[in-house]
Design a protein around this motif. Structure first.
Motif, short mmCIF file in Angstrom:
data_model
loop_
_atom_site.label_atom_id
_atom_site.label_comp_id
_atom_site.label_asym_id
_atom_site.label_seq_id
_atom_site.Cartn_x
_atom_site.Cartn_y
_atom_site.Cartn_z
N LEU A 22 0.93 -1.24 0.00
CA LEU A 22 0.15 0.15 0.15
C LEU A 22 0.80 1.19 0.07
O LEU A 22 0.66 2.12 -0.80
N LEU A 23 1.87 1.29 0.86
CA LEU A 23 2.91 2.53 0.91
C LEU A 23 3.56 2.61 -0.50
O LEU A 23 3.71 3.78 -1.11
N SER A 24 3.92 1.42 -1.08
CA SER A 24 4.71 1.56 -2.50
C SER A 24 3.75 1.93 -3.52
O SER A 24 4.05 2.76 -4.31
N ALA A 25 2.60 1.54 -3.46
CA ALA A 25 1.66 1.92 -4.49
C ALA A 25 1.44 3.54 -4.58
O ALA A 25 1.27 4.28 -5.39
N THR A 26 0.88 4.01 -3.17
CA THR A 26 0.68 5.21 -3.13
C THR A 26 2.00 6.37 -3.45
O THR A 26 1.91 6.98 -3.99
N PHE A 27 3.25 5.85 -3.08
CA PHE A 27 4.33 6.49 -3.58
C PHE A 27 4.56 6.67 -4.88
O PHE A 27 5.13 7.61 -5.51
N MET A 28 4.22 5.56 -5.48
CA MET A 28 4.24 5.53 -7.05
C MET A 28 3.31 6.78 -7.97
O MET A 28 3.70 7.21 -8.95
N VAL A 29 2.38 7.01 -6.95
CA VAL A 29 1.43 8.00 -7.75
C VAL A 29 2.22 9.44 -7.78
O VAL A 29 2.18 10.00 -8.89
N PRO A 30 3.02 9.86 -6.92
CA PRO A 30 3.55 11.30 -7.27
C PRO A 30 4.85 10.91 -8.07
O PRO A 30 5.11 11.80 -8.69
N ALA A 31 5.55 9.72 -7.81
CA ALA A 31 6.67 9.44 -8.79
C ALA A 31 6.09 9.57 -10.26
O ALA A 31 7.07 9.98 -10.98
N LEU A 32 5.26 8.76 -10.61
CA LEU A 32 4.85 8.72 -11.79
C LEU A 32 4.20 10.08 -12.48
O LEU A 32 4.51 10.44 -13.55
N GLY A 33 3.48 10.72 -11.59
CA GLY A 33 3.12 12.03 -11.78
C GLY A 33 4.11 12.99 -12.32
O GLY A 33 4.00 13.89 -13.25
N GLN A 34 5.06 12.93 -11.35
CA GLN A 34 6.25 13.87 -11.59
C GLN A 34 6.86 13.56 -12.81
O GLN A 34 7.37 14.68 -13.69
N GLY A 35 7.04 12.26 -13.19
CA GLY A 35 7.78 12.09 -14.52
C GLY A 35 7.09 12.29 -15.63
O GLY A 35 7.51 12.77 -16.51
N LEU A 36 5.69 12.26 -15.77
CA LEU A 36 4.84 12.48 -16.63
C LEU A 36 4.85 13.98 -17.06
O LEU A 36 4.91 14.42 -18.06
N LEU A 37 4.84 14.72 -15.65
CA LEU A 37 4.81 16.36 -15.89
C LEU A 37 6.38 16.82 -16.36
O LEU A 37 5.92 17.53 -17.40
N ILE A 38 7.16 16.16 -16.22
CA ILE A 38 8.51 16.66 -16.80
C ILE A 38 8.42 16.46 -18.52
O ILE A 38 9.12 17.12 -19.10
N SER A 39 7.92 15.19 -18.59
CA SER A 39 8.10 14.71 -19.91
C SER A 39 6.97 15.66 -20.90
O SER A 39 7.53 15.97 -22.05
N SER A 40 6.06 15.86 -20.28
CA SER A 40 4.99 16.81 -20.87
C SER A 40 5.49 18.09 -21.03
O SER A 40 5.12 18.70 -22.18
N VAL A 41 6.20 18.90 -20.23
CA VAL A 41 6.83 20.12 -20.22
C VAL A 41 8.17 20.13 -21.22
O VAL A 41 8.08 20.97 -21.96
N THR A 42 8.93 19.24 -21.14
CA THR A 42 10.23 19.35 -22.09
C THR A 42 10.07 18.44 -23.02
O THR A 42 10.77 19.35 -24.25
N ARG A 43 9.31 17.52 -23.37
CA ARG A 43 9.22 16.86 -24.71
C ARG A 43 10.63 16.63 -25.23
O ARG A 43 10.75 16.52 -26.53
N ASN A 44 11.58 16.39 -24.42
CA ASN A 44 12.93 16.09 -24.95
C ASN A 44 13.61 15.13 -23.83
O ASN A 44 13.72 15.56 -22.83
#
Length: 385
Positions: free
Chosen positions: A274-296
């Motif tokens: 449960l702790l790991s699954a919850t931590f994956m939410v901000p981790a994946l969201g941060q990675g997705l945000l970075i890729s959406s902004v930079t696209r490089n």
């Protein structure tokens, strides 16, 4: 007008959430991840390497510290004290008769300090504490080790002196220290759970940022965005396979920690997942945000390194105590998801299922994750427009 209204209605219907489209996106992304050797290496090989490093190569335990003992006096008492230094397993002693023999070794780093038993040792001993018995010199370039050398050398001298003539040191109060959760004071038991948080950060943030940014570079992301799939379906379809990879990596790292490195898991596996699954939410969201902004890819990797990996490594409490940091840095740590995950991992491994610790950490990680996903969704919509 009716035709235009009908087209708009059809478009809205196509953009509604469809489980079948979502499954197709997840299946396509899973195949792409399985065909990418770098993804598999990061997900399964990197955790093993990191855990091995933090279990064996990195240690905060101070043992067998190399020091010198300069025995200028040849008296029986001086030889007895030198033997006391040689008899401890916490010090690796090099003996000499002239301090110049060990001074150069301290300068070169071969020794961390030395103890001088002076020529007038017997006279000092007879003075009953009016003058110091020995001189302790430590290498101050490593403050923690220098303090250890000084304190332990003083302890050896005091214990030896208390045992002279069959005497035992007496104290008005007898203190018996007890260490909860890590009675052996092994740094491995604190480092390995924290290393799992670093692994999850790499998989969730860095891997997601690189993979999605690569699709922007190749132009395949625009093709996916032009399909009838909604933005939510595309984002979830992109992230679910990496969420599954992160959870598999957590299970593998936990198995290594418990069965190979001897770290106890006093809490439940369900709480850990449960702790790991919850931590994956901000981790994946941060990675997705970075890729959406930079696209490089290159820029995404650099931003993920400085905003994801380094804060998780330096400011999460993994290696350095947060309470010992300056106040402005402590304030920054509240916005780092790994801070809450590292605290929870150490608790579930070493203490057990302490929900008074877990619940605030779960809420904090969830809130940061929702913020990242909202920003990522907004950035993706702008790219679509």
């Amino acid at each position: 007008m009716n035709g235009a209204g009908g087209s708009r209605t059809d478009l809205q219907a196509m953009r509604r959430f469809d489980p079948k489209r979502l499954w197709a996106l997840v299946f396509k992304e899973s195949l792409q991840a399985m065909r990418d050797p770098s993804t598999l290496l990061i997900a399964f090989a990197l955790p093993v390497v990191l855990l091995l490093l933090f279990s064996y190569a990195v240690s905060l335990d101070v043992r067998a510290v190399r020091i010198g003992v300069v025995q200028e006096s040849e008296s029986a008492s001086a030889q007895s004290l030198a033997a006391a230094f040689a008899g401890t397993r916490y010090l690796d002693v090099t003996f000499a008769h002239d301090r110049r023999e060990v001074a150069d070794q301290v300068v070169s780093g071969d020794l961390r300090g030395f103890v001088v038993i002076p020529q007038d040792f017997e006279q000092r001993l007879a003075d009953r504490g009016t003058r110091p018995l020995v001189q302790i010199i430590a290498d101050g370039s490593q403050p923690n080790t220098a303090n250890y050398v000084t304190n332990y050398a003083q302890g050896v001298v005091q214990t030896w002196r208390g045992g002279l003539d069959g005497e035992t040191p007496r104290a008005a109060v007898t203190m018996e220290p007890r260490y909860w959760f890590n009675a052996e004071l092994e740094s491995r038991r604190a480092l390995v759970p924290g290393a799992i948080a670093i692994v999850m950060t790499i998989i969730g943030t860095m891997l997601t940022a690189l993979v999605v940014a690569r699709e922007w570079e190749r132009g395949t992301m625009e093709a996916v965005l032009s399909t009838p799939a909604s933005v939510a379906e595309i984002l979830i379809g992109k992230l679910l396979p990496y969420f599954a990879l992160g959870m598999l990596a957590t299970l593998g790292a936990t198995a290594l920690a418990v069965f190979v490195f001897g770290v106890p898991l006093r809490g439940s596996l369900a709480a850990l997942l449960l702790l790991s699954a919850t931590f994956m939410v901000p981790a994946l969201g941060q990675g997705l945000l970075i890729s959406s902004v930079t696209r490089n890819q290159f820029l995404a990797a650099q931003i993920a390194l400085f905003s994801g990996f380094l804060p998780a490594f330096m400011l999460s409490g993994f290696l350095y105590e947060i309470d010992a940091m300056p106040a402005p840095i402590r304030a920054i740590t509240w916005a780092i998801p790994a801070r809450y995950f590292v605290s929870s991992l150490k608790t579930v491994f070493l203490a057990g299922d302490i929900w008074a610790v877990f619940v605030p950490n779960l809420l904090a990680m969830g809130a940061i994750g929702v913020l990242f996903f909202l920003l990522a969704k907004r950035a993706t919509r702008k790219n679509l427009e």
